[in-house]
Design a protein around this motif. Structure first.
Motif, PDB file in Angstrom:
ATOM      1  N   PHE A 165     -27.602 -45.300 -15.840  1.00  0.00           N
ATOM      2  CA  PHE A 165     -28.636 -45.136 -14.821  1.00  0.00           C
ATOM      3  C   PHE A 165     -29.485 -46.398 -14.745  1.00  0.00           C
ATOM      4  N   LEU A 166     -29.709 -46.876 -13.517  1.00  0.00           N
ATOM      5  CA  LEU A 166     -30.405 -48.129 -13.293  1.00  0.00           C
ATOM      6  C   LEU A 166     -31.902 -47.906 -13.113  1.00  0.00           C
ATOM      7  N   CYS A 167     -32.661 -48.956 -13.331  1.00  0.00           N
ATOM      8  CA  CYS A 167     -34.113 -48.886 -13.217  1.00  0.00           C
ATOM      9  C   CYS A 167     -34.534 -48.673 -11.759  1.00  0.00           C
ATOM     10  N   VAL A 168     -35.580 -47.884 -11.569  1.00  0.00           N
ATOM     11  CA  VAL A 168     -36.200 -47.705 -10.258  1.00  0.00           C
ATOM     12  C   VAL A 168     -37.696 -47.954 -10.398  1.00  0.00           C
ATOM     13  N   ASP A 169     -38.365 -48.146  -9.294  1.00  0.00           N
ATOM     14  CA  ASP A 169     -39.801 -48.414  -9.319  1.00  0.00           C
ATOM     15  C   ASP A 169     -40.561 -47.238  -9.924  1.00  0.00           C
ATOM     16  N   VAL A 197     -40.488 -46.143 -13.024  1.00  0.00           N
ATOM     17  CA  VAL A 197     -39.843 -45.485 -14.163  1.00  0.00           C
ATOM     18  C   VAL A 197     -39.684 -46.495 -15.282  1.00  0.00           C
ATOM     19  N   SER A 198     -40.214 -46.177 -16.451  1.00  0.00           N
ATOM     20  CA  SER A 198     -40.174 -47.116 -17.567  1.00  0.00           C
ATOM     21  C   SER A 198     -38.862 -47.013 -18.314  1.00  0.00           C
ATOM     22  N   GLY A 199     -38.518 -48.098 -18.969  1.00  0.00           N
ATOM     23  CA  GLY A 199     -37.311 -48.149 -19.774  1.00  0.00           C
ATOM     24  C   GLY A 199     -37.305 -49.433 -20.575  1.00  0.00           C
ATOM     25  N   SER A 200     -36.557 -49.448 -21.682  1.00  0.00           N
ATOM     26  CA  SER A 200     -36.587 -50.621 -22.566  1.00  0.00           C
ATOM     27  C   SER A 200     -36.082 -51.872 -21.868  1.00  0.00           C
ATOM     28  N   GLN A 201     -35.199 -51.731 -20.877  1.00  0.00           N
ATOM     29  CA  GLN A 201     -34.640 -52.883 -20.184  1.00  0.00           C
ATOM     30  C   GLN A 201     -35.161 -53.001 -18.747  1.00  0.00           C
ATOM     31  N   CYS A 202     -36.189 -52.249 -18.413  1.00  0.00           N
ATOM     32  CA  CYS A 202     -36.783 -52.332 -17.082  1.00  0.00           C
ATOM     33  C   CYS A 202     -37.980 -53.280 -17.131  1.00  0.00           C
ATOM     34  N   SER A 203     -37.961 -54.316 -16.330  1.00  0.00           N
ATOM     35  CA  SER A 203     -39.029 -55.320 -16.351  1.00  0.00           C
ATOM     36  C   SER A 203     -40.197 -54.868 -15.486  1.00  0.00           C
ATOM     37  N   GLY A 204     -41.309 -54.501 -16.146  1.00  0.00           N
ATOM     38  CA  GLY A 204     -42.516 -54.120 -15.416  1.00  0.00           C
ATOM     39  C   GLY A 204     -42.357 -52.880 -14.570  1.00  0.00           C
ATOM     40  N   ASP A 205     -41.553 -51.951 -15.023  1.00  0.00           N
ATOM     41  CA  ASP A 205     -41.310 -50.705 -14.280  1.00  0.00           C
ATOM     42  C   ASP A 205     -40.832 -50.981 -12.857  1.00  0.00           C
ATOM     43  N   LYS A 206     -40.080 -52.046 -12.702  1.00  0.00           N
ATOM     44  CA  LYS A 206     -39.543 -52.397 -11.387  1.00  0.00           C
ATOM     45  C   LYS A 206     -38.071 -51.993 -11.290  1.00  0.00           C
ATOM     46  N   ALA A 207     -37.638 -51.781 -10.060  1.00  0.00           N
ATOM     47  CA  ALA A 207     -36.244 -51.405  -9.850  1.00  0.00           C
ATOM     48  C   ALA A 207     -35.318 -52.566 -10.189  1.00  0.00           C
ATOM     49  N   ALA A 208     -34.097 -52.231 -10.576  1.00  0.00           N
ATOM     50  CA  ALA A 208     -33.108 -53.259 -10.897  1.00  0.00           C
ATOM     51  C   ALA A 208     -32.787 -54.067  -9.641  1.00  0.00           C
ATOM     52  N   THR A 209     -32.726 -55.371  -9.819  1.00  0.00           N
ATOM     53  CA  THR A 209     -32.391 -56.247  -8.695  1.00  0.00           C
ATOM     54  C   THR A 209     -30.884 -56.230  -8.444  1.00  0.00           C
ATOM     55  N   GLN A 210     -30.500 -56.764  -7.296  1.00  0.00           N
ATOM     56  CA  GLN A 210     -29.074 -56.805  -6.976  1.00  0.00           C
ATOM     57  C   GLN A 210     -28.324 -57.694  -7.963  1.00  0.00           C
ATOM     58  N   ALA A 211     -28.974 -58.758  -8.406  1.00  0.00           N
ATOM     59  CA  ALA A 211     -28.341 -59.638  -9.392  1.00  0.00           C
ATOM     60  C   ALA A 211     -28.100 -58.901 -10.699  1.00  0.00           C
ATOM     61  N   GLN A 212     -29.088 -58.098 -11.113  1.00  0.00           N
ATOM     62  CA  GLN A 212     -28.909 -57.316 -12.328  1.00  0.00           C
ATOM     63  C   GLN A 212     -27.793 -56.273 -12.164  1.00  0.00           C
ATOM     64  N   GLY A 232     -32.045 -54.166 -16.544  1.00  0.00           N
ATOM     65  CA  GLY A 232     -31.902 -53.343 -15.351  1.00  0.00           C
ATOM     66  C   GLY A 232     -31.382 -51.947 -15.617  1.00  0.00           C
ATOM     67  N   VAL A 233     -31.029 -51.646 -16.884  1.00  0.00           N
ATOM     68  CA  VAL A 233     -30.529 -50.315 -17.257  1.00  0.00           C
ATOM     69  C   VAL A 233     -31.681 -49.489 -17.798  1.00  0.00           C
ATOM     70  N   GLN A 234     -31.923 -48.325 -17.191  1.00  0.00           N
ATOM     71  CA  GLN A 234     -33.002 -47.448 -17.645  1.00  0.00           C
ATOM     72  C   GLN A 234     -32.540 -46.520 -18.770  1.00  0.00           C
ATOM     73  N   SER A 235     -31.322 -45.965 -18.645  1.00  0.00           N
ATOM     74  CA  SER A 235     -30.791 -45.079 -19.679  1.00  0.00           C
ATOM     75  C   SER A 235     -29.281 -44.978 -19.547  1.00  0.00           C
ATOM     76  N   VAL A 236     -28.639 -44.575 -20.627  1.00  0.00           N
ATOM     77  CA  VAL A 236     -27.194 -44.379 -20.666  1.00  0.00           C
ATOM     78  C   VAL A 236     -26.922 -43.004 -21.255  1.00  0.00           C
ATOM     79  N   VAL A 237     -26.069 -42.235 -20.567  1.00  0.00           N
ATOM     80  CA  VAL A 237     -25.793 -40.859 -20.988  1.00  0.00           C
ATOM     81  C   VAL A 237     -24.283 -40.681 -21.124  1.00  0.00           C
TER      82      VAL A 237
END
Length: 283
Positions: A42-46, A48-63, A136-141
């Motif tokens: 699952f990718l980062c969205v605005d 939503v916090s996560g260890s690999q989410c930069s500033g609670d921002k959504a994952a960029t297209q590059a990521q 850019g990864v928020q969680s893995v299940v």
């Protein structure tokens, strides 16, 4: 004996139909992703916090591109599927169509994800560890840890039902053959006379086959009514309304099962009757 045939066919075909419905229910519950997915990333969205989410921002297209490239280059990964926000939101709306939580999430707040098919489902830990470290990864299940125990028991229940229905169907076939054999034996003198005066085998066989077929179809009719009432009352009216997050069987699956029940009833009625009476066709 005829009444015993009808009751045996009724019970055995009811179990057979229940096993068919159980099979279709398992397939529905597995859903479109179960046979494809071992790991969901699952990718980062605005917001939503996560260890690999930069500033609670959504994952960029590059990521996103980097995540996909990393997953596809992993030797343990067989295939990678992408589920967009729009696809995930439509699935969410379908699952929670009649639930109060239907409007809790919007398409902007729901997560897009990568669905990963593994070469060996047991070798998932390395893929999970690598994916969790990607920006850019928020969680893995790992979905199979949750789903496999459920479907293990459901499949066991399905095969137990199938096994019981097959045993009862064999018993019904033997009982039909025995009933028709007794009827033919009691009329063996008449059958011999009919054969000597030129009656065809079809003419001699037809009353016995019709007797068996009618008994089998009466049992099938009772079984079809039982199956339809059970599916309507227990599944469609009770369980489907109690647990709205799951996909449940409906009338299309019921009609499919009924069609197979009628076919099996006809075959089990005609074949044993023919085998039981053919020796009386020889003079």
């Amino acid at each position: 004996m005829t009444l015993a045939v009808i009751v045996t066919m009724w019970v055995s075909l009811s179990l057979f139909g229940a096993a068919l419905l159980a099979t279709q229910q398992v397939d529905l519950l597995k859903g479109k992703w179960y046979d494809k997915v071992e790991v969901s990333v699952f990718l980062c969205v605005d917001g939503v916090s996560g260890s690999q989410c930069s500033g609670d921002k959504a994952a960029t297209q590059a990521q996103k591109d980097a995540i996909r490239q990393a997953l596809e280059s992993n030797p343990q990964v067989s295939r990678v599927y992408y589920e967009s926000k729009h696809e995930a939101f439509e699935e969410y709306q379908r699952i929670y169509a009649d639930s109060p939580v239907r409007d809790v999430l919007t398409e902007d707040t729901i997560q897009d994800s990568y669905r990963v098919k593994l070469v060996d489902p047991q070798q998932y830990q390395g893929v999970v560890t690598e994916a969790q470290s990607l920006p850019g990864v928020q969680s893995v299940v790992d979905l199979h840890n949750v789903l496999d125990p459920i479907f293990l028991w459901m499949n066991a229940l399905r095969w137990v039902t199938f096994g019981m229905s097959v045993l009862l169907l064999v018993a019904a076939a033997l009982q039909i053959g025995n009933t028709i054999r007794m009827a033919a034996f009691s009329r063996r003198r008449e059958l011999g006379i009919m054969k000597l005066v030129g009656a065809s085998n079809t003419y001699i066989l037809m009353p016995f086959l019709l007797e068996s077929l009618i008994a089998g179809l009466i049992g099938a009719l009772l079984a079809c009514v039982t199956l339809a009432l059970g599916a309507d009352v227990v599944v469609m009216r009770k369980m489907a309304h109690s647990i709205t997050t799951l996909a449940w069987i409906g009338w299309p699956q019921v009609w499919t099962s009924i069609a197979w029940m009628v076919i099996v009833a006809a075959v089990l009625s005609v074949v044993p009757a023919y085998v039981a009476t053919r020796k009386y066709l020889r003079v």
